[in-house]
Design a protein around this motif. Sequence first.
Motif, PDB file in Angstrom:
ATOM      1  N   MET A 114       5.136  11.215 -10.680  1.00 52.40           N
ATOM      2  CA  MET A 114       3.785  11.307 -10.214  1.00 52.40           C
ATOM      3  C   MET A 114       3.814  11.782  -8.774  1.00 52.40           C
ATOM      4  N   VAL A 115       2.950  12.697  -8.440  1.00 51.16           N
ATOM      5  CA  VAL A 115       2.804  13.167  -7.069  1.00 51.16           C
ATOM      6  C   VAL A 115       1.391  12.837  -6.625  1.00 51.16           C
ATOM      7  N   ILE A 116       1.270  12.184  -5.481  1.00 51.39           N
ATOM      8  CA  ILE A 116      -0.029  11.895  -4.893  1.00 51.39           C
ATOM      9  C   ILE A 116      -0.049  12.563  -3.534  1.00 51.39           C
ATOM     10  N   LEU A 117      -1.018  13.428  -3.320  1.00 53.62           N
ATOM     11  CA  LEU A 117      -1.136  14.127  -2.040  1.00 53.62           C
ATOM     12  C   LEU A 117      -2.226  13.459  -1.207  1.00 53.62           C
ATOM     13  N   VAL A 118      -1.892  13.151   0.050  1.00 52.26           N
ATOM     14  CA  VAL A 118      -2.823  12.514   0.968  1.00 52.26           C
ATOM     15  C   VAL A 118      -2.929  13.394   2.197  1.00 52.26           C
ATOM     16  N   HIS A 119      -4.151  13.691   2.604  1.00 53.05           N
ATOM     17  CA  HIS A 119      -4.379  14.500   3.805  1.00 53.05           C
ATOM     18  C   HIS A 119      -3.753  13.792   4.989  1.00 53.05           C
ATOM     19  N   GLY A 120      -3.085  14.523   5.838  1.00 51.79           N
ATOM     20  CA  GLY A 120      -2.347  13.921   6.942  1.00 51.79           C
ATOM     21  C   GLY A 120      -3.074  13.901   8.270  1.00 51.79           C
ATOM     22  N   HIS A 121      -4.394  13.900   8.267  1.00 52.46           N
ATOM     23  CA  HIS A 121      -5.141  13.864   9.526  1.00 52.46           C
ATOM     24  C   HIS A 121      -4.850  12.555  10.255  1.00 52.46           C
ATOM     25  N   PRO A 122      -4.552  12.610  11.551  1.00 52.97           N
ATOM     26  CA  PRO A 122      -4.189  11.391  12.294  1.00 52.97           C
ATOM     27  C   PRO A 122      -5.231  10.275  12.199  1.00 52.97           C
ATOM     28  N   GLY A 123      -6.503  10.610  12.077  1.00 54.88           N
ATOM     29  CA  GLY A 123      -7.534   9.590  11.963  1.00 54.88           C
ATOM     30  C   GLY A 123      -7.570   8.920  10.606  1.00 54.88           C
ATOM     31  N   GLU A 124      -6.745   9.400   9.684  1.00 50.08           N
ATOM     32  CA  GLU A 124      -6.732   8.858   8.328  1.00 50.08           C
ATOM     33  C   GLU A 124      -5.382   8.234   7.976  1.00 50.08           C
ATOM     34  N   ASP A 125      -4.677   7.724   8.970  1.00 44.46           N
ATOM     35  CA  ASP A 125      -3.376   7.087   8.733  1.00 44.46           C
ATOM     36  C   ASP A 125      -3.488   5.906   7.775  1.00 44.46           C
ATOM     37  N   TRP A 126      -4.613   5.223   7.766  1.00 45.19           N
ATOM     38  CA  TRP A 126      -4.839   4.077   6.891  1.00 45.19           C
ATOM     39  C   TRP A 126      -4.824   4.472   5.414  1.00 45.19           C
ATOM     40  N   LEU A 127      -5.098   5.741   5.128  1.00 47.85           N
ATOM     41  CA  LEU A 127      -5.256   6.183   3.757  1.00 47.85           C
ATOM     42  C   LEU A 127      -3.969   6.040   2.936  1.00 47.85           C
ATOM     43  N   LEU A 128      -2.819   6.333   3.519  1.00 44.03           N
ATOM     44  CA  LEU A 128      -1.553   6.214   2.802  1.00 44.03           C
ATOM     45  C   LEU A 128      -1.328   4.780   2.335  1.00 44.03           C
ATOM     46  N   ALA A 129      -1.528   3.821   3.220  1.00 43.13           N
ATOM     47  CA  ALA A 129      -1.346   2.410   2.852  1.00 43.13           C
ATOM     48  C   ALA A 129      -2.349   2.006   1.774  1.00 43.13           C
ATOM     49  N   ALA A 130      -3.578   2.485   1.856  1.00 45.01           N
ATOM     50  CA  ALA A 130      -4.592   2.154   0.851  1.00 45.01           C
ATOM     51  C   ALA A 130      -4.223   2.724  -0.509  1.00 45.01           C
ATOM     52  N   VAL A 131      -3.701   3.944  -0.533  1.00 41.23           N
ATOM     53  CA  VAL A 131      -3.293   4.569  -1.793  1.00 41.23           C
ATOM     54  C   VAL A 131      -2.120   3.806  -2.394  1.00 41.23           C
ATOM     55  N   GLN A 132      -1.151   3.455  -1.586  1.00 44.25           N
ATOM     56  CA  GLN A 132       0.012   2.714  -2.086  1.00 44.25           C
ATOM     57  C   GLN A 132      -0.405   1.355  -2.654  1.00 44.25           C
ATOM     58  N   LYS A 133      -1.306   0.675  -1.968  1.00 45.71           N
ATOM     59  CA  LYS A 133      -1.783  -0.630  -2.439  1.00 45.71           C
ATOM     60  C   LYS A 133      -2.510  -0.487  -3.772  1.00 45.71           C
ATOM     61  N   ARG A 134      -3.405   0.495  -3.857  1.00 47.99           N
ATOM     62  CA  ARG A 134      -4.177   0.682  -5.096  1.00 47.99           C
ATOM     63  C   ARG A 134      -3.272   1.079  -6.258  1.00 47.99           C
ATOM     64  N   LEU A 135      -2.308   1.946  -6.005  1.00 48.09           N
ATOM     65  CA  LEU A 135      -1.379   2.352  -7.058  1.00 48.09           C
ATOM     66  C   LEU A 135      -0.600   1.146  -7.578  1.00 48.09           C
ATOM     67  N   LYS A 136      -0.122   0.306  -6.665  1.00 47.32           N
ATOM     68  CA  LYS A 136       0.609  -0.902  -7.083  1.00 47.32           C
ATOM     69  C   LYS A 136      -0.282  -1.797  -7.926  1.00 47.32           C
ATOM     70  N   GLU A 137      -1.539  -1.980  -7.523  1.00 47.35           N
ATOM     71  CA  GLU A 137      -2.471  -2.816  -8.288  1.00 47.35           C
ATOM     72  C   GLU A 137      -2.659  -2.283  -9.707  1.00 47.35           C
ATOM     73  N   GLU A 138      -2.834  -0.977  -9.831  1.00 45.40           N
ATOM     74  CA  GLU A 138      -3.059  -0.378 -11.152  1.00 45.40           C
ATOM     75  C   GLU A 138      -1.803  -0.444 -12.019  1.00 45.40           C
ATOM     76  N   LEU A 139      -0.639  -0.205 -11.417  1.00 47.21           N
ATOM     77  CA  LEU A 139       0.607  -0.292 -12.181  1.00 47.21           C
ATOM     78  C   LEU A 139       0.904  -1.724 -12.602  1.00 47.21           C
ATOM     79  N   ASP A 140       0.551  -2.697 -11.740  1.00 52.65           N
ATOM     80  CA  ASP A 140       0.735  -4.105 -12.095  1.00 52.65           C
ATOM     81  C   ASP A 140      -0.077  -4.475 -13.329  1.00 52.65           C
ATOM     82  N   LYS A 141      -1.272  -3.918 -13.449  1.00 53.68           N
ATOM     83  CA  LYS A 141      -2.111  -4.184 -14.625  1.00 53.68           C
ATOM     84  C   LYS A 141      -1.416  -3.729 -15.908  1.00 53.68           C
TER      85      LYS A 141
END
Length: 83
Positions: A1-28
């Motif tokens: 699986m490839v997940i692309l996240v925009h790398g704008h400095p103001g959106e650094d939080w987005l990577l952690a949010a994506v990783q958390k959500r992916l883990k939640e969905e895979l745990d299900k």
Amino acid sequence: MVILVHGHPGEDWLLAAVQKRLKEELDKLDVQMNQEKTKVVNLKEEGCFGFLGFDFRLNTNRNGKTYVSKTPKQRSARKSGNG
């Protein structure tokens, strides 16, 4: 699986949010990511990465907009008779 996240400095939080959500969905699904095969790549710094016979890299179009291109690896293109 490839997940692309925009790398704008103001959106650094987005990577952690994506990783958390992916883990939640895979745990299900009772599925775990293989941490040895999982990696985060910054295309601005590392230039390119390969996945399932394709190279992913940043390119710039004629208007100066940056986009991610996906091209078959040379080895894969030769196997299919296209290179």
